[in-house]
Design a protein around this motif. Structure first.
Motif, mmCIF file in Angstrom:
data_model
loop_
_atom_site.group_PDB
_atom_site.id
_atom_site.type_symbol
_atom_site.label_atom_id
_atom_site.label_comp_id
_atom_site.label_asym_id
_atom_site.label_seq_id
_atom_site.Cartn_x
_atom_site.Cartn_y
_atom_site.Cartn_z
ATOM 1 N N PRO A 18 -36.832 73.428 42.602
ATOM 2 C CA PRO A 18 -37.588 72.163 42.614
ATOM 3 C C PRO A 18 -37.385 71.376 43.911
ATOM 4 O O PRO A 18 -36.304 71.381 44.503
ATOM 5 C CB PRO A 18 -37.014 71.389 41.420
ATOM 6 C CG PRO A 18 -36.389 72.422 40.551
ATOM 7 C CD PRO A 18 -35.900 73.503 41.477
ATOM 8 N N ILE A 19 -38.423 70.694 44.331
ATOM 9 C CA ILE A 19 -38.386 69.883 45.549
ATOM 10 C C ILE A 19 -37.251 68.860 45.482
ATOM 11 O O ILE A 19 -36.529 68.666 46.452
ATOM 12 C CB ILE A 19 -39.739 69.166 45.767
ATOM 13 C CG1 ILE A 19 -40.866 70.178 45.998
ATOM 14 C CG2 ILE A 19 -39.657 68.163 46.915
ATOM 15 C CD1 ILE A 19 -40.768 70.975 47.272
ATOM 16 N N THR A 20 -37.070 68.226 44.323
ATOM 17 C CA THR A 20 -36.018 67.205 44.197
ATOM 18 C C THR A 20 -34.630 67.806 44.379
ATOM 19 O O THR A 20 -33.746 67.173 44.961
ATOM 20 C CB THR A 20 -36.114 66.501 42.833
ATOM 21 O OG1 THR A 20 -36.112 67.490 41.795
ATOM 22 C CG2 THR A 20 -37.379 65.671 42.728
ATOM 23 N N VAL A 33 -39.445 66.375 52.197
ATOM 24 C CA VAL A 33 -39.506 67.822 51.977
ATOM 25 C C VAL A 33 -40.946 68.255 51.707
ATOM 26 O O VAL A 33 -41.430 69.240 52.279
ATOM 27 C CB VAL A 33 -38.573 68.244 50.817
ATOM 28 C CG1 VAL A 33 -38.710 69.723 50.519
ATOM 29 C CG2 VAL A 33 -37.121 67.887 51.141
ATOM 30 N N ARG A 34 -41.670 67.508 50.860
ATOM 31 C CA ARG A 34 -43.061 67.856 50.550
ATOM 32 C C ARG A 34 -43.930 67.891 51.814
ATOM 33 O O ARG A 34 -44.663 68.845 52.059
ATOM 34 C CB ARG A 34 -43.654 66.870 49.550
ATOM 35 C CG ARG A 34 -43.150 67.028 48.151
ATOM 36 C CD ARG A 34 -43.903 66.094 47.197
ATOM 37 N NE ARG A 34 -43.153 65.929 45.981
ATOM 38 C CZ ARG A 34 -42.331 64.918 45.717
ATOM 39 N NH1 ARG A 34 -42.172 63.932 46.589
ATOM 40 N NH2 ARG A 34 -41.681 64.875 44.575
ATOM 41 N N LEU A 42 -41.040 72.840 57.568
ATOM 42 C CA LEU A 42 -39.985 73.434 56.753
ATOM 43 C C LEU A 42 -40.485 74.779 56.254
ATOM 44 O O LEU A 42 -41.505 74.859 55.576
ATOM 45 C CB LEU A 42 -39.607 72.502 55.594
ATOM 46 C CG LEU A 42 -39.096 71.123 56.006
ATOM 47 C CD1 LEU A 42 -38.835 70.261 54.784
ATOM 48 C CD2 LEU A 42 -37.840 71.247 56.849
ATOM 49 N N LYS A 43 -39.767 75.829 56.574
ATOM 50 C CA LYS A 43 -40.245 77.199 56.367
ATOM 51 C C LYS A 43 -39.788 77.837 55.058
ATOM 52 O O LYS A 43 -40.040 79.007 54.837
ATOM 53 C CB LYS A 43 -39.776 78.084 57.527
ATOM 54 C CG LYS A 43 -40.164 77.566 58.892
ATOM 55 C CD LYS A 43 -41.645 77.665 59.110
ATOM 56 C CE LYS A 43 -41.979 77.273 60.545
ATOM 57 N NZ LYS A 43 -43.379 77.141 60.769
ATOM 58 N N PHE A 44 -39.095 77.091 54.193
ATOM 59 C CA PHE A 44 -38.563 77.716 52.980
ATOM 60 C C PHE A 44 -39.490 77.622 51.776
ATOM 61 O O PHE A 44 -39.103 77.999 50.672
ATOM 62 C CB PHE A 44 -37.194 77.126 52.617
ATOM 63 C CG PHE A 44 -37.145 75.627 52.585
ATOM 64 C CD1 PHE A 44 -37.743 74.910 51.579
ATOM 65 C CD2 PHE A 44 -36.480 74.940 53.579
ATOM 66 C CE1 PHE A 44 -37.693 73.536 51.547
ATOM 67 C CE2 PHE A 44 -36.403 73.566 53.562
ATOM 68 C CZ PHE A 44 -37.024 72.860 52.536
ATOM 69 N N GLY A 45 -40.699 77.152 51.971
ATOM 70 C CA GLY A 45 -41.614 77.060 50.845
ATOM 71 C C GLY A 45 -43.063 77.017 51.297
ATOM 72 O O GLY A 45 -43.352 76.949 52.494
ATOM 73 N N VAL A 46 -43.938 77.074 50.317
ATOM 74 C CA VAL A 46 -45.370 76.955 50.595
ATOM 75 C C VAL A 46 -45.955 75.862 49.713
ATOM 76 O O VAL A 46 -45.502 75.636 48.586
ATOM 77 C CB VAL A 46 -46.138 78.276 50.363
ATOM 78 C CG1 VAL A 46 -45.711 79.330 51.364
ATOM 79 C CG2 VAL A 46 -45.962 78.779 48.954
ATOM 80 N N ALA A 47 -46.970 75.188 50.247
ATOM 81 C CA ALA A 47 -47.693 74.160 49.512
ATOM 82 C C ALA A 47 -49.117 74.653 49.317
ATOM 83 O O ALA A 47 -49.769 75.054 50.281
ATOM 84 C CB ALA A 47 -47.685 72.845 50.283
ATOM 85 N N TYR A 58 -46.042 73.504 44.770
ATOM 86 C CA TYR A 58 -45.076 74.004 45.739
ATOM 87 C C TYR A 58 -44.350 75.214 45.163
ATOM 88 O O TYR A 58 -44.010 75.243 43.985
ATOM 89 C CB TYR A 58 -44.050 72.920 46.086
ATOM 90 C CG TYR A 58 -44.699 71.712 46.710
ATOM 91 C CD1 TYR A 58 -44.893 71.642 48.078
ATOM 92 C CD2 TYR A 58 -45.145 70.662 45.923
ATOM 93 C CE1 TYR A 58 -45.511 70.551 48.652
ATOM 94 C CE2 TYR A 58 -45.772 69.562 46.487
ATOM 95 C CZ TYR A 58 -45.946 69.523 47.852
ATOM 96 O OH TYR A 58 -46.570 68.445 48.420
ATOM 97 N N TYR A 59 -44.103 76.202 46.019
ATOM 98 C CA TYR A 59 -43.276 77.338 45.636
ATOM 99 C C TYR A 59 -42.204 77.499 46.699
ATOM 100 O O TYR A 59 -42.505 77.729 47.880
ATOM 101 C CB TYR A 59 -44.102 78.625 45.502
ATOM 102 C CG TYR A 59 -43.231 79.812 45.147
ATOM 103 C CD1 TYR A 59 -42.482 79.822 43.977
ATOM 104 C CD2 TYR A 59 -43.148 80.908 45.990
ATOM 105 C CE1 TYR A 59 -41.675 80.893 43.652
ATOM 106 C CE2 TYR A 59 -42.340 81.991 45.670
ATOM 107 C CZ TYR A 59 -41.611 81.973 44.501
ATOM 108 O OH TYR A 59 -40.795 83.034 44.186
ATOM 109 N N CYS A 60 -40.964 77.355 46.271
ATOM 110 C CA CYS A 60 -39.809 77.469 47.162
ATOM 111 C C CYS A 60 -38.839 78.473 46.548
ATOM 112 O O CYS A 60 -37.975 78.102 45.748
ATOM 113 C CB CYS A 60 -39.125 76.121 47.341
ATOM 114 S SG CYS A 60 -40.198 74.829 47.972
#
Length: 86
Positions: A18-20, A33-34, A42-47, A58-60
């Protein structure tokens, strides 16, 4: 002489962190982060923007979060069953 270094990796599951949780781990606000993920900073997830809205999903994955930040939450990882000895 060749020396080998062995590193024990966390038990990655592909869990969507989770983003939080990420924000707390890196000491930043969730909105930071969003926006960072949306802008590709920030390369650890996709929006992924929802088609009919201004909202994003978001998928992280836990492995990418760990690779980029060093953060991994062992408490959120399911325990593996030990094989039964016959």
């Amino acid at each position: 002489m060749n020396k080998k270094l062995y590193v024990e990796l966390p038990p990655f599951t592909g869990r969507n962190v989770p983003i939080t949780e990420i924000a707390k781990a890196i000491g930043k606000d969730a909105q930071y982060v969003r926006v960072g993920i949306q802008q590709g900073i920030l390369k650890f997830g996709v929006a992924i923007k929802k088609e009919t809205s201004n909202e994003f999903n978001y998928y992280c994955p836990d492995k990418k979060v760990w690779e980029e930040t060093g953060y991994f939450n062992y408490e959120k990882t399911p325990r593996r069953e030990e094989p039964a000895i016959a």
